[in-house]
Design a protein around this motif. Structure first.
Motif, short mmCIF file in Angstrom:
data_model
loop_
_atom_site.label_atom_id
_atom_site.label_comp_id
_atom_site.label_asym_id
_atom_site.label_seq_id
_atom_site.Cartn_x
_atom_site.Cartn_y
_atom_site.Cartn_z
N ALA A 121 0.83 -1.21 0.00
CA ALA A 121 0.00 0.00 0.00
C ALA A 121 0.86 1.26 0.00
O ALA A 121 0.60 2.21 -0.75
CB ALA A 121 -0.93 -0.01 1.21
N PHE A 122 1.90 1.28 0.82
CA PHE A 122 2.79 2.44 0.86
C PHE A 122 3.53 2.62 -0.46
O PHE A 122 3.71 3.74 -0.94
CB PHE A 122 3.82 2.28 1.99
N VAL A 221 2.31 11.06 1.49
CA VAL A 221 1.85 9.69 1.32
C VAL A 221 0.94 9.31 2.47
O VAL A 221 0.17 8.38 2.40
CB VAL A 221 3.06 8.72 1.25
N GLY A 222 0.97 10.02 3.53
CA GLY A 222 0.16 9.68 4.70
C GLY A 222 0.95 9.92 5.95
O GLY A 222 1.92 10.68 5.94
N THR A 429 -5.78 1.53 8.19
CA THR A 429 -4.44 1.93 7.75
C THR A 429 -4.44 2.29 6.27
O THR A 429 -3.83 3.29 5.86
CB THR A 429 -3.43 0.79 8.00
N LEU A 430 -5.11 1.50 5.44
CA LEU A 430 -5.17 1.78 4.00
C LEU A 430 -5.80 3.15 3.74
O LEU A 430 -5.28 3.94 2.94
CB LEU A 430 -5.97 0.69 3.29
N LEU A 431 -6.91 3.44 4.40
CA LEU A 431 -7.56 4.74 4.21
C LEU A 431 -6.65 5.88 4.69
O LEU A 431 -6.63 6.96 4.09
CB LEU A 431 -8.89 4.77 4.97
N SER A 432 -5.90 5.63 5.75
CA SER A 432 -4.98 6.65 6.25
C SER A 432 -3.87 6.92 5.24
O SER A 432 -3.51 8.08 4.98
CB SER A 432 -4.38 6.19 7.59
N ILE A 433 -3.33 5.86 4.64
CA ILE A 433 -2.28 6.02 3.64
C ILE A 433 -2.80 6.81 2.45
O ILE A 433 -2.11 7.70 1.93
CB ILE A 433 -1.77 4.63 3.18
#
Length: 470
Positions: A121-122, A221-222, A429-433
């Protein structure tokens, strides 16, 4: 009262996990609450030290190498530039016109090759947002595209995938990561195809409504400094030829298959019996093959990336530390499950789950889905379910003439359905990224990670019931 205590503790665990509290603390507290409400207050400390901690420790002993090596390999792939090289090659090949397919394929190739979904994801998000902006596709579809490529077919269905979910049943069923390969391929194809069709339909609907990429702050990126974040830093020297970038991924699957089907089946394990007389080596070979594959791939990646590292020590440390929180979280949930299983009220719940259907595959699917949904974790729910019910399901499968390989594949695919409810840590975490909210993206994420995997699971169960494992 004991059954009520179990249900209440489960609901509280789910509620506080959704609110963001760590399960490292929640699991023992909720286990203690269940014990207290069950009337076993005098046994509180013995249950903690002898049941909770013993289960936690046993899980760590069994799966720590997979968590450690998987996280390290993922960080090496990201920081060497290999992950970005693969994503950029797919981007050049397909172009921005196929932005959704590009993102899904890039995530799928990396996760199937053993790269942690968080690292993927990152690594992929910066490329994904650029592609979606150029193609004028709503940014809210970036997270669902990454979720489809990372959280679905490569995590639970494709044979040989080195995900921790695919490794967990090995200990309980004596299987390997390639269990039921034909059914896994069918399930994976259904998830991939329906997922792409859904996302393309959302893209077309957005275009028809005049909705473009949107106005977003894409400067970061987050959250910076998070474990698993790719440390590329814009350093052009850390690019990599495509063949070298793909080599470690091919080695993970290839070496795993070589030892699983070629080397280990022909070995005489008599020499092990002298030192480990109680160990059944044939039930461990699936785990050993995966460990060897990850070790070799990490070493090869280090060698082919000499001179490309910005800070190799930092990369290694970050990868290793990246394994700590996931394994302790999951192990704590396993400890919680062990405490729950020791309470008198659990017998009622166990019998209800085991008897939900005369077909062990359906019963198993229900159990995995319920526990994965409650814990918000596919690996946590799978571990708790197999820790408490694995022996029962293996017995039921043997009595019904069902292959353990089929039970393995159904268990893993089931754990990957309701695990991604809104309180799931991976979704948060995905939504945060991606700098998106549940309101913007969750319904499409749910279509990718709940609705479509449930369809694939149903097909696999139907085919497995009719034709057996293949």
């Amino acid at each position: 009262m004991s059954t009520f205590a179990i249900v209440l503790s489960l609901l509280l665990l789910m509620f506080f996990a959704y609110r963001g509290y760590t399960v490292l603390l929640l699991a023992p507290i909720m286990a203690a609450l269940a014990v207290l409400l069950s009337g076993d207050i005098a046994q509180m400390l013995p249950i903690y030290t002898e049941t909770f901690m013993r289960a936690l420790g046993n899980y760590m002993l069994a799966f720590f190498p997979i968590f450690l090596l998987g996280a390290l390999f993922g960080q090496l792939m990201a920081d060497s530039g290999a992950a970005t090289a693969i994503a950029q090659w797919i981007e050049r090949t397909l172009g921005s016109r196929h932005a959704i397919l590009t993102v899904v394929l890039a995530c799928g190739i990396l996760t199937y090759g053993g790269v942690s979904l968080f690292v993927v994801a990152f690594a992929i998000y910066p490329i994904a947002k650029s592609l979606f902006r150029d193609a004028d596709i709503p940014k809210r579809l970036v997270a669902p595209a990454i979720a489809l490529g990372s959280f679905t077919f490569t995590m639970t269905a494709l044979p040989g995938t080195p995900s921790i979910q695919n490794a967990i049943p090995i200990k309980f069923f004596g299987t390997n990561t390639f269990s039921a390969p034909g059914l896994g391929l069918i399930g994976g194809a259904i998830m991939f195809t329906l997922g792409i069709l859904w996302l393309r339909s959302r893209e077309k609907a957005a275009r028809a409504a005049g909705e473009g990429y949107g106005d977003h702050d894409d400067s970061d990126v987050g959250p910076r400094g998070m474990v698993g974040e790719a440390d590329m830093g814009g350093d052009a020297s850390r690019t990599m030829p495509l063949a070298l970038a793909l080599l470690p991924l091919v080695l993970v699957i290839g070496i795993n298959a070589l030892f699983t089907y070629g080397i280990f089946p022909g070995m005489d394990w008599g020499f092990i019996k002298e030192r480990f007389p109680t160990m059944d080596a044939t039930r461990q070979t699936g785990m050993w093959a995966l460990i060897i594959a990850l070790v070799v791939s990490c070493v090869v990646l280090l060698l082919i990336s000499l001179g490309r590292w910005a800070n190799l020590q930092q990369t290694i440390n970050k990868g290793v530390l990246g394994s700590m929180l996931p394994i302790f979280n999951t192990a704590s949930e396993v400890g919680y499950g062990a405490v729950i299983a020791s309470l008198a009220g659990f017998a009622i719940i166990r019998d209800a789950v085991l008897n939900v259907s005369s077909n062990p595959l359906i019963s198993e699917a229900v159990a995995m889905n319920v526990l994965a949904g409650i814990t918000g974790s596919s690996s946590g729910g799978l571990s708790i379910a197999l820790q408490t019910l694995g022996a029962d399901y293996l017995r039921m499968a043997n009595e019904a003439g069902i292959s353990p390989d089929l039970m393995h594949r159904v268990a893993v695919m089931s754990a990957g359905v309701f695990d991604s409810l809104p309180h799931c840590g991976a979704i948060i975490t995905l939504l945060s990224i991606c700098k998106l909210t549940h309101r913007q993206s969750y319904l499409n994420i749910a279509a990718m990670t709940i609705v479509i995997p449930l369809i694939a699971l149903s097909v696999v169960i139907a085919l497995g019931t009719a034709f057996g494992s293949f």
